[in-house]
Design an enzyme around this catalytic site. Structure first.
Site, PDB file in Angstrom:
ATOM      1  N   ASP A  10      17.052  55.698  31.336  1.00  0.00           N
ATOM      2  CA  ASP A  10      16.478  54.417  31.804  1.00  0.00           C
ATOM      3  C   ASP A  10      17.451  53.236  31.845  1.00  0.00           C
ATOM      4  O   ASP A  10      17.101  52.129  31.426  1.00  0.00           O
ATOM      5  CB  ASP A  10      15.276  54.034  30.918  1.00  0.00           C
ATOM      6  CG  ASP A  10      14.144  55.047  30.964  1.00  0.00           C
ATOM      7  OD1 ASP A  10      14.259  56.051  31.694  1.00  0.00           O
ATOM      8  OD2 ASP A  10      13.138  54.845  30.255  1.00  0.00           O
ATOM      9  N   LYS A 108       9.644  59.353  35.181  1.00  0.00           N
ATOM     10  CA  LYS A 108       8.573  59.514  34.198  1.00  0.00           C
ATOM     11  C   LYS A 108       7.728  58.258  34.148  1.00  0.00           C
ATOM     12  O   LYS A 108       8.182  57.176  34.529  1.00  0.00           O
ATOM     13  CB  LYS A 108       9.172  59.836  32.827  1.00  0.00           C
ATOM     14  CG  LYS A 108      10.123  58.752  32.365  1.00  0.00           C
ATOM     15  CD  LYS A 108      10.826  59.143  31.089  1.00  0.00           C
ATOM     16  CE  LYS A 108      11.712  58.026  30.607  1.00  0.00           C
ATOM     17  NZ  LYS A 108      11.004  56.771  30.354  1.00  0.00           N
ATOM     18  N   CYS A 153      12.431  55.147  24.505  1.00  0.00           N
ATOM     19  CA  CYS A 153      12.674  56.306  25.360  1.00  0.00           C
ATOM     20  C   CYS A 153      13.807  57.195  24.865  1.00  0.00           C
ATOM     21  O   CYS A 153      13.729  58.419  24.972  1.00  0.00           O
ATOM     22  CB  CYS A 153      12.873  55.855  26.800  1.00  0.00           C
ATOM     23  SG  CYS A 153      11.323  55.202  27.471  1.00  0.00           S
TER      24      CYS A 153
HETATM   25  C1  VGL Z   1      10.713  52.056  27.687  1.00  0.00           C
HETATM   26  C2  VGL Z   1       8.999  50.745  26.944  1.00  0.00           C
HETATM   27  C3  VGL Z   1       8.275  51.002  28.085  1.00  0.00           C
HETATM   28  C4  VGL Z   1      12.086  52.606  27.436  1.00  0.00           C
HETATM   29  C5  VGL Z   1       9.996  52.345  28.830  1.00  0.00           C
HETATM   30  O1  VGL Z   1      12.775  52.978  28.410  1.00  0.00           O
HETATM   31  O2  VGL Z   1      12.484  52.662  26.249  1.00  0.00           O
HETATM   32  N1  VGL Z   1      10.205  51.270  26.746  1.00  0.00           N
HETATM   33  N2  VGL Z   1       8.780  51.800  29.015  1.00  0.00           N
END
Ligand code: VGL
Ligand code: ZN
Length: 199
Positions: A10, A108, A153
């Site tokens: 991410d 995801k 994540c």
């Molecule tokens: C994430 C919160 C919500 C992350 C993704 O990538 O850690 N955290 N969505």
């Protein structure tokens, strides 16, 4: 000989300074992540990839605030600002990320009713993304994780990977955390207990 893969979690605009769910220093890791990308034979990247109105957004729950926790059918869920909406600028990789070498992109969080922190399973801890099967079929047994966010994540991906029998290293120098109520410390502890190597 087992193959090794780097999994970049991410590294998207919304998790970098100026983004909707900015992680402090999120952009600082880009040069180091790019070095890691160069040094691995196999690279996988993930993207948080939510439809508008996703159930993990506080805006989808009238009266609820950002970072509150609610009970969902699959368990507790933190409520986030709207972020990483499919196809938005915020969902793009950071512009400095050397993504072209990635052999697989895993998206995801694309089902409205359920969030997915881990690159392996959605937050019900049952619905697979297919990543474990992909890695196994390709003979990859050792993975190194980096990216955002350390305590969500990255951590949940590391825990699932260890449980799936992969040998897991998290490069903490190439991660940054959100840190809600000590969540970084708590998740480091859980990762250590699960046999994840923290480097
Ligand atoms: C994430 C919160 C919500 C992350 C993704 O990538 O850690 N955290 N969505
Ligand atoms: Zn998300």
């Amino acid at each position: 000989m087992t193959e090794q893969a780097l999994i970049v979690i991410d590294l998207q605009n919304d998790f970098c300074p100026g983004g909707a769910l900015a992680v402090a220093g999120g952009d600082e890791i880009v040069p180091l992540v790019n070095d890691l990308v160069r040094n691995f034979d196999h690279v996988v990247m993930t993207q948080d990839w939510h439809p508008a109105g996703h159930s993990s957004f506080a805006s989808s729950h009238p009266g609820r605030r950002h970072f509150e926790t609610i009970d969902m059918p699959y368990g507790p869920q933190t409520l986030w600002p709207d972020h990483c909406i499919q196809g938005s600028l915020g969902s793009d990789f950071h512009s400095g990320l050397a993504w072209t070498k990635a052999e697989l992109l895993i998206r995801k969080g694309f089902r409205s009713a359920i969030d997915s922190y881990s690159a392996f399973f959605e937050n019900d801890h049952k619905t697979p993304t297919g990543l474990a099967g992909y890695l196994r079929e390709r003979g990859i047994g050792e993975i190194t994780l980096c990216g955002l966010a350390t305590d969500f994540c990255v951590a949940y991906s590391a825990l699932d990977a260890a449980e799936q029998g992969f040998s897991v290293t998290v490069r903490l120098d190439a991660c940054r955390g959100i840190d809600l109520d000590g969540s970084v410390e708590a998740m480091l502890k859980r990762m250590r207990a699960a046999g994840v190597a923290l480097a």
